[in-house]
Design an enzyme around this catalytic site. Structure first.
Site, PDB file in Angstrom:
ATOM      1  N   ASN A  17      54.154 -21.368 129.366  1.00  9.99           N
ATOM      2  CA  ASN A  17      55.438 -20.954 129.858  1.00  9.99           C
ATOM      3  C   ASN A  17      56.246 -20.056 128.721  1.00  9.99           C
ATOM      4  O   ASN A  17      56.534 -20.840 127.602  1.00  9.99           O
ATOM      5  CB  ASN A  17      56.051 -22.227 130.136  1.00  9.99           C
ATOM      6  CG  ASN A  17      57.682 -21.979 130.587  1.00  9.99           C
ATOM      7  OD1 ASN A  17      57.805 -20.852 130.864  1.00  9.99           O
ATOM      8  ND2 ASN A  17      58.370 -22.983 130.931  1.00  9.99           N
ATOM      9  N   TRP A  18      56.138 -18.874 128.811  1.00  4.03           N
ATOM     10  CA  TRP A  18      56.603 -17.917 127.870  1.00  4.03           C
ATOM     11  C   TRP A  18      58.278 -18.105 127.968  1.00  4.03           C
ATOM     12  O   TRP A  18      58.808 -17.513 127.006  1.00  4.03           O
ATOM     13  CB  TRP A  18      56.081 -16.696 128.232  1.00  4.03           C
ATOM     14  CG  TRP A  18      54.652 -16.405 128.020  1.00  4.03           C
ATOM     15  CD1 TRP A  18      53.803 -17.266 127.538  1.00  4.03           C
ATOM     16  CD2 TRP A  18      53.714 -15.150 128.124  1.00  4.03           C
ATOM     17  NE1 TRP A  18      52.234 -16.843 127.844  1.00  4.03           N
ATOM     18  CE2 TRP A  18      52.747 -15.629 128.050  1.00  4.03           C
ATOM     19  CE3 TRP A  18      54.232 -14.077 128.339  1.00  4.03           C
ATOM     20  CZ2 TRP A  18      51.495 -14.658 128.029  1.00  4.03           C
ATOM     21  CZ3 TRP A  18      53.264 -12.810 128.818  1.00  4.03           C
ATOM     22  CH2 TRP A  18      51.761 -13.257 128.658  1.00  4.03           C
ATOM     23  N   LYS A  19      58.815 -18.654 128.752  1.00  6.13           N
ATOM     24  CA  LYS A  19      60.151 -18.781 128.564  1.00  6.13           C
ATOM     25  C   LYS A  19      60.986 -17.405 128.657  1.00  6.13           C
ATOM     26  O   LYS A  19      60.171 -16.395 129.082  1.00  6.13           O
ATOM     27  CB  LYS A  19      60.641 -19.706 127.824  1.00  6.13           C
ATOM     28  CG  LYS A  19      60.127 -21.053 128.050  1.00  6.13           C
ATOM     29  CD  LYS A  19      60.649 -22.222 127.040  1.00  6.13           C
ATOM     30  CE  LYS A  19      59.950 -23.529 127.368  1.00  6.13           C
ATOM     31  NZ  LYS A  19      60.537 -24.614 126.714  1.00  6.13           N
ATOM     32  N   HIS A  74      61.838 -26.745 136.185  1.00  5.94           N
ATOM     33  CA  HIS A  74      61.912 -26.953 134.667  1.00  5.94           C
ATOM     34  C   HIS A  74      63.184 -27.530 134.033  1.00  5.94           C
ATOM     35  O   HIS A  74      64.081 -27.199 134.928  1.00  5.94           O
ATOM     36  CB  HIS A  74      61.507 -25.433 134.146  1.00  5.94           C
ATOM     37  CG  HIS A  74      61.077 -25.786 132.733  1.00  5.94           C
ATOM     38  ND1 HIS A  74      61.999 -25.914 131.734  1.00  5.94           N
ATOM     39  CD2 HIS A  74      59.942 -25.946 132.001  1.00  5.94           C
ATOM     40  CE1 HIS A  74      61.423 -25.917 130.473  1.00  5.94           C
ATOM     41  NE2 HIS A  74      59.951 -25.971 130.674  1.00  5.94           N
ATOM     42  N   GLU A  93      64.819 -26.700 131.834  1.00  5.68           N
ATOM     43  CA  GLU A  93      65.925 -26.020 131.221  1.00  5.68           C
ATOM     44  C   GLU A  93      66.777 -25.407 132.453  1.00  5.68           C
ATOM     45  O   GLU A  93      67.634 -25.107 132.720  1.00  5.68           O
ATOM     46  CB  GLU A  93      65.445 -24.591 130.577  1.00  5.68           C
ATOM     47  CG  GLU A  93      64.932 -25.323 129.135  1.00  5.68           C
ATOM     48  CD  GLU A  93      63.611 -24.646 128.483  1.00  5.68           C
ATOM     49  OE1 GLU A  93      63.067 -23.741 129.048  1.00  5.68           O
ATOM     50  OE2 GLU A  93      63.043 -25.424 127.727  1.00  5.68           O
ATOM     51  N   GLU A 139      57.278 -33.659 131.745  1.00  6.97           N
ATOM     52  CA  GLU A 139      58.012 -33.044 130.515  1.00  6.97           C
ATOM     53  C   GLU A 139      59.376 -33.624 129.924  1.00  6.97           C
ATOM     54  O   GLU A 139      60.285 -33.580 130.580  1.00  6.97           O
ATOM     55  CB  GLU A 139      58.307 -31.452 130.671  1.00  6.97           C
ATOM     56  CG  GLU A 139      57.266 -30.772 130.877  1.00  6.97           C
ATOM     57  CD  GLU A 139      57.474 -29.387 130.897  1.00  6.97           C
ATOM     58  OE1 GLU A 139      56.747 -28.711 129.886  1.00  6.97           O
ATOM     59  OE2 GLU A 139      58.296 -28.687 131.474  1.00  6.97           O
ATOM     60  N   GLY A 182      60.581 -28.538 122.859  1.00  7.65           N
ATOM     61  CA  GLY A 182      61.128 -27.439 121.954  1.00  7.65           C
ATOM     62  C   GLY A 182      61.680 -28.173 120.580  1.00  7.65           C
ATOM     63  O   GLY A 182      62.276 -27.628 119.765  1.00  7.65           O
ATOM     64  N   SER A 196      56.371 -29.996 123.190  1.00  6.40           N
ATOM     65  CA  SER A 196      56.077 -29.826 121.783  1.00  6.40           C
ATOM     66  C   SER A 196      54.415 -30.105 121.805  1.00  6.40           C
ATOM     67  O   SER A 196      53.951 -30.701 120.836  1.00  6.40           O
ATOM     68  CB  SER A 196      56.545 -30.782 120.801  1.00  6.40           C
ATOM     69  OG  SER A 196      57.767 -30.327 120.701  1.00  6.40           O
ATOM     70  N   GLY A 213      55.195 -24.587 125.863  1.00  7.66           N
ATOM     71  CA  GLY A 213      56.104 -23.670 125.452  1.00  7.66           C
ATOM     72  C   GLY A 213      55.821 -22.790 124.356  1.00  7.66           C
ATOM     73  O   GLY A 213      55.149 -21.857 124.182  1.00  7.66           O
ATOM     74  N   GLY A 214      56.597 -23.097 123.164  1.00  3.35           N
ATOM     75  CA  GLY A 214      56.447 -22.587 121.872  1.00  3.35           C
ATOM     76  C   GLY A 214      55.096 -21.985 121.499  1.00  3.35           C
ATOM     77  O   GLY A 214      54.592 -21.044 121.302  1.00  3.35           O
TER      78      GLY A 214
END
Ligand code: 13P
Length: 258
Positions: free
Chosen positions: A11-13, A100, A102, A172, A178, A218, A239-240
């Protein structure tokens, strides 16, 4: 060891550019070559870059797929800023995230809106990755299972038994996203087992055994193998670390059956 095929999503967000989304896609194809047959690998670029990333993937012999980070449930019309299921499919995507954290906690999406998106995604024939998970306050108040149950039951309301073939659940925990804080493999396993038990209650044992439940929050090369080694953790939503080719490839490799 289950016979569920592992699923790893990147997930490149709201990251990358025209240039860096292309170079990341090329890097992921090269670095994940050996795991492609044994892991479902899906990248979720920002919507403006979906076509570009897809055209790179189409130009290579790869099974890596693309997905949308979000979409709207209406078919078309006056919904400024939104993208439809048909548009996402038109861009070559076979997958979409729904709910998600966010979207829920930054943008303010309700469980009911998430459910409308899940149903539209499935009716459109896409694979839907329904994301659920508790906040830190909810965990500390002992509400982890209750929150996951509410988000799962509402998110999957009116989803048919056969449509469950195209559902992936992403657990999640919001406090792990994050933040560098990962759920311990045991805590994550407990949540995944609880979710699988609910799926058995809501649908059937067979559906529960077939459905991939992936972990996000994470995930890094250093903790991926321990998480994916748990019996009910069938991969991850990253993510990251999905923005770094080597890290993402190492995580994909950790998900591949050994
Ligand atoms: P991080 O891996 O950056 O914690 O993000 C997890 C996530 O939200 C994936 O959807």
């Amino acid at each position: 060891m289950s016979d569920r095929k592992p699923y790893v999503g990147g997930n490149w967000k709201m990251n990358t550019s025209v240039d860096t989304s292309s170079s990341l896609a090329r890097g992921v194809v090269d670095a994940c070559e050996s795991a492609q047959g044994s892991v479902d690998i899906v990248v979720f670029p920002p919507a403006p870059y979906l076509i570009g990333v897809k055209s790179i993937l189409r130009s290579r012999p790869t099974s890596i797929a693309t997905g949308a980070q979000d979409l709207y449930f209406e078919a078309d019309g006056a919904f400024t800023g939104e993208i439809s299921v048909a548009m996402v499919k038109d861009c070559g995507c076979g997958h979409a995230l729904a709910g998600h954290s966010e979207r829920r906690h930054v943008i303010g999406e309700s469980d009911e809106l998430v459910n409308a998106k899940v149903r539209a995604t499935l009716e459109g024939g896409l694979t839907c990755v329904l994301c659920i998970g508790e906040t830190l306050e909810e965990r500390e108040a002992g509400e982890t299972n209750a929150v996951n149950e509410r988000q799962l039951r509402t998110g999957l309301a009116d989803v048919g038994l056969r449509q469950m073939d195209k559902v992936v659940i992403a657990y999640e925990p919001v406090w792990a996203i994050g933040t560098g804080k990962t759920a311990s493999p045991e805590d994550a396993q407990a949540a995944h087992a609880f979710i699988r038990g609910l799926l058995a209650e809501m649908f059937s044992d067979e559906v529960a055994q077939r459905t991939r439940i992936i972990y996000g929050g994470s995930v890094k090369p250093s903790n991926a193998a321990a998480l994916f080694g748990q019996p009910d953790i069938d991969g991850g939503l990253i993510g990251g670390a999905s923005l770094k080719v080597e890290d993402f490839a190492a995580i994909v490799k950790a998900a591949a059956p050994h």
